[in-house]
Design an enzyme around this catalytic site. Sequence first.
Site, short mmCIF file in Angstrom:
data_model
loop_
_atom_site.label_atom_id
_atom_site.label_comp_id
_atom_site.label_asym_id
_atom_site.label_seq_id
_atom_site.Cartn_x
_atom_site.Cartn_y
_atom_site.Cartn_z
N LYS A 272 0.82 -1.20 0.00
CA LYS A 272 0.00 0.00 0.00
C LYS A 272 0.86 1.25 0.00
CE LYS A 272 -3.80 -2.41 2.29
NZ LYS A 272 -4.49 -2.73 3.55
N GLN B 293 -4.73 -1.60 9.55
CA GLN B 293 -4.49 -2.88 8.89
C GLN B 293 -5.08 -4.02 9.72
OE1 GLN B 293 -3.08 -3.42 5.80
NE2 GLN B 293 -3.75 -5.53 6.14
N ASP C 37 -11.13 3.00 3.97
CA ASP C 37 -11.42 1.57 3.81
C ASP C 37 -12.92 1.31 3.75
OD1 ASP C 37 -9.34 -0.19 3.35
OD2 ASP C 37 -8.79 -0.39 5.45
#
Length: 290
Positions: free
Chosen positions: A51, A95, A118
Amino acid sequence: MTAEIMNGSGLAAKLREDLRTELAPFQASPPGLAVVLVGADPASAVYVKHKIRACEEVGIRSIHVSLPATATQEQIAAEIRRLNAARDVHGILVQLPLPSGMDTLAALAEIDPVKDVDGFGALNQGRLVSGLPGFRPCTPAGVMHMLQAGNVPLAGAHAVVLGRSLIVGKPLATLLLAADASVTVCHSRSADIGALTRLADILVVAVGRARMITADMVKPGATVIDVGINRVQQGALAGSLCGDVDFESVRRVAARLTPVPGGVGPMTIAMLLRNTVDAWHRQARGAHRG
């Protein structure tokens, strides 16, 4: 019949190039994406590295926040609140998975909804279900982009989603419903999964079981989207990646099929970058929490 292979890598590369062009004039004050990693899980560390590299490629400033596995829930929350307040941070992601014993939903709830790139927070999930604007989870958004780019008919199609997670299965089913598909959601405990998957014009598989879907479970001519990523444990291919779909057998039955790797995975990161840039735009227009 041999399936057309849906090239997520190529499609994601085009999206990244478009973002790079969009951001080129703004490198003095680029969007910022903060990635919070708790603990030292090797797989999570690899995903974070990918990422960060993708951010740098398109011109997004990446901020890597690393906390030990011994961090408390309050320490994680405090770090997220600090990032919420940072004017040069436009997107925040935690994460997953978090270390055992931590409350994932509580951590996600701390993220300012306008920075929840997200799309996992309750507000953005609620906006999705209500059909309101908001950040969509990246993997479902990437799947929808692939279907649309591949001119796969959605209206009136029967889509079967195998998997019911908040990250993929449930939001993707909602997006498919919004595109006027009829949707069946099944999962690992559904009775006679093959009978359900054989009904699908569009079959999306996201259960985390290597090569679970075989040719006899697929309707001839179906579009098959493989979201699974599994590492082969034995044999000559030990250590390599495979999906939840038995690629070699299903490609002889399906009309379209995504590979693993090179299918949905690159699209997930591309949609994360897109969400981050959209968050940057929204905050420049004065969006506020909630």
